[in-house]
Design an enzyme around this catalytic site. Structure first.
Site, mmCIF file in Angstrom:
data_model
loop_
_atom_site.group_PDB
_atom_site.id
_atom_site.type_symbol
_atom_site.label_atom_id
_atom_site.label_comp_id
_atom_site.label_asym_id
_atom_site.label_seq_id
_atom_site.Cartn_x
_atom_site.Cartn_y
_atom_site.Cartn_z
ATOM 1 N N SER A 332 31.143 25.110 90.221
ATOM 2 C CA SER A 332 31.885 25.983 90.844
ATOM 3 C C SER A 332 33.735 24.726 91.405
ATOM 4 C CB SER A 332 31.348 26.277 92.033
ATOM 5 O OG SER A 332 32.078 27.821 92.366
ATOM 6 N N GLU A 343 43.406 16.863 84.021
ATOM 7 C CA GLU A 343 43.615 18.072 82.907
ATOM 8 C C GLU A 343 45.259 17.598 83.083
ATOM 9 O OE1 GLU A 343 42.110 21.484 81.571
ATOM 10 O OE2 GLU A 343 40.484 20.824 80.785
ATOM 11 N N LYS A 357 29.733 27.094 86.360
ATOM 12 C CA LYS A 357 30.473 27.960 86.723
ATOM 13 C C LYS A 357 31.903 27.878 86.459
ATOM 14 C CE LYS A 357 29.540 30.949 91.289
ATOM 15 N NZ LYS A 357 30.746 30.438 91.252
#
Length: 503
Positions: A332, A343, A357
């Site tokens: 999560s 990224e 998740k």
């Protein structure tokens, strides 16, 4: 439901008017015509009142904003629900609790979503849910979820009774104190697992790859929501572990990093292993400390496919050399942070693939204290990837030693000569890992295994009897945990990668 109280009107005495002689004479002289005139006026007055009432009502219905309240339900989709409720209430062979029926209907509605992250919570369950995010609570200290009809551990909290007992991600809890959890929601299971500090709870655990279930007794304790732990590894490298994303996590992290900078921190290993997640805003605030301003941290996609991009606030230092550690217990919010720095800031991830998740939840509170927690959106990584049920793969994959995934041994169970069992096999592997070779690892307790136990008990100043039980078993598992910490292959690799980035 609004309660309307009827108001009793008080009897008002009619005024007594003293009539003058002239009025009396007029009334007497014209008695017959006077009476006829009063009746006519009365009838006309009634007619006028009825006419005006009808006119006002018609005008209100046609042009007014406020509509007349209708008692009968207008939403036909609920007709079947009303019929079922009335059928049970009127025909069931026992008296029924109306509140329980309604709660059951709501619970069934949410269960039909087939979403382990959406749930209906009673008053007590809702209170427990809120306390786990914003304050300390009493229990075993483990994040759980419902998965494929089973209650599964996502991650134990650092330093908690659950971690000390050896519980691990993906352990399935099949029963609590002998009560089966089959068919229960995660919040229902939590109410059984949690309890007062100092009380004992016994979990039956089924671990993947292990055939026999394990019985794990745990003493509940107070679980403080302290979520950030930091220390210097050497003169220039620090490591910081975030155990969950609670109300004050970003504030705790800022304080910890400021303290470590004063101690000479030039590079950082951020440890998100076993972190089950938590509050989205905390993940965004912390990501902003390491992602350049304006770059995307996370994207949210609603039911209509509309994307909302959330950029970095850049409240910290994105130039600090950083490596992030993840594993299968990272879920999560910890995955949001991991994907954001990977990224949007080029930060390498080390460890194992994360949990996976990729949804966002919110809660709707009812007046009686209960609530519904439900999924409102998907979240995507800055590159637009949905990691749900897939996880995030690390740039450098490193596993912990095999002995780090050994199951727990029940300290109430006696392991002695001539016993053959899965617990004996686990004990033999533990003994070998900490330097006491039992000569075999097939689960049969022979003379050589007894000698290894005696050596272990002697070295640890325990009662020497060649039997593993109680204090001896607990000490064996404690030493194994220390061994895992000192030979943390994932942390060692992360430090190695970080040093390469600091050159």
């Amino acid at each position: 439901m609004k309660v309307v109280k009827a108001l009793e009107e008080k009897n008002v005495e009619q005024e007594k008017t003293a009539e003058g002689n002239i009025e009396q004479e007029q009334a007497t002289e014209g008695k017959s015509s006077y009476i006829r005139l009063k009746k006519f006026h009365f009838i006309m007055l009634l007619f006028l009142i009825v006419f005006l009432s009808a006119g006002i009502t018609t005008f209100a219905l046609a042009f007014g904003k406020d509509k007349v309240v209708t008692v009968a339900p207008q939403r036909t989709e609920f007709n079947k629900l009303y019929e079922a409720f009335d059928t049970l209430k009127n025909g069931y062979y026992k008296d029924l609790d109306q509140k329980k029926l309604i709660n059951g209907a709501i619970n069934g509605m949410v269960d039909s979503l087939d979403d382990p992250y959406s749930d209906y919570m009673s008053n007590e369950e809702a209170k427990s849910f809120h306390s786990s995010i914003s304050s300390s609570f009493e229990g075993i200290g483990a994040e759980i979820q419902e998965k494929d009809g089973h209650i599964v551990i996502v991650s134990p909290i650092k330093g908690s009774p659950a971690e000390k007992a050896g519980l691990k991600p993906n352990d399935m809890i099949t029963s609590v104190d002998g009560k089966s959890l089959q068919g229960m929601t995660s919040t229902q299971a939590v109410t059984l697992i949690r309890g007062k500090k100092g009380t004992k709870v016994e979990l039956t655990i089924q671990r993947p790859g292990i055939d026999a279930p394990m019985t794990v007794p745990i003493i509940r304790d107070e679980i403080p929501i302290e979520t950030v732990y930091g220390e210097m590894v050497d003169e220039s490298i620090a490591k910081v572990q975030i155990t969950s994303f609670s109300t004050n996590t970003s504030k705790e992290l800022v304080e910890t990093l400021n303290d470590l900078q004063k101690k000479g921190m030039k590079g950082l290993v951020l440890d998100l292993r076993q972190n089950p997640g938590g509050l989205l805003n905390q993940a965004i605030d912390i990501s902003s400390m390491f992602v350049p301003k304006g770059k995307i941290i996370v994207k949210e996609e609603d039911r209509n496919g509309k994307l909302t991009e959330i950029p970095s606030k850049n409240t910290g230092n994105p130039d600090l050399p950083l490596v992030v550690l993840i594993d299968k217990g990272s879920a999560s919010a910890s995955e949001i942070l991991s994907a954001a720095v990977k990224e949007s800031a080029g930060v390498p991830l080390v460890g194992e693939k994360s949990f996976g998740k990729g949804t966002v939840q919110t809660t709707a509170d009812f007046k009686d204290g209960s609530n519904i927690k439900y999924t409102i959106a998907k979240w995507l990584t800055p590159d637009g990837t949905w990691i749900h049920k897939k996880g995030i793969s690390p740039d450098v994959e490193v596993a912990l030693p095999d002995y780090a995934s050994l199951p727990i041994i029940n300290p109430d169970k006696e392991l002695a000569m001539s016993i053959s069992s899965a617990e004996v096999e686990t004990a033999q592997k533990m003994l070998k890992a900490i330097g006491y070779d039992p000569g075999r690892e097939d689960g049969f307790f022979d003379e050589k295994t007894k000698e290894a136990v005696i050596q272990f008990q002697t070295a640890q100043k325990l009662p020497v009897n060649g039997v593993l039980k109680a204090e001896s078993t607990l000490k064996l598992m404690d030493l194994l945990r220390e061994k895992i910490k000192t030979n943390d292959t994932q942390m060692l690799k992360a430090i190695e990668v970080l040093k390469g980035r600091m050159k």
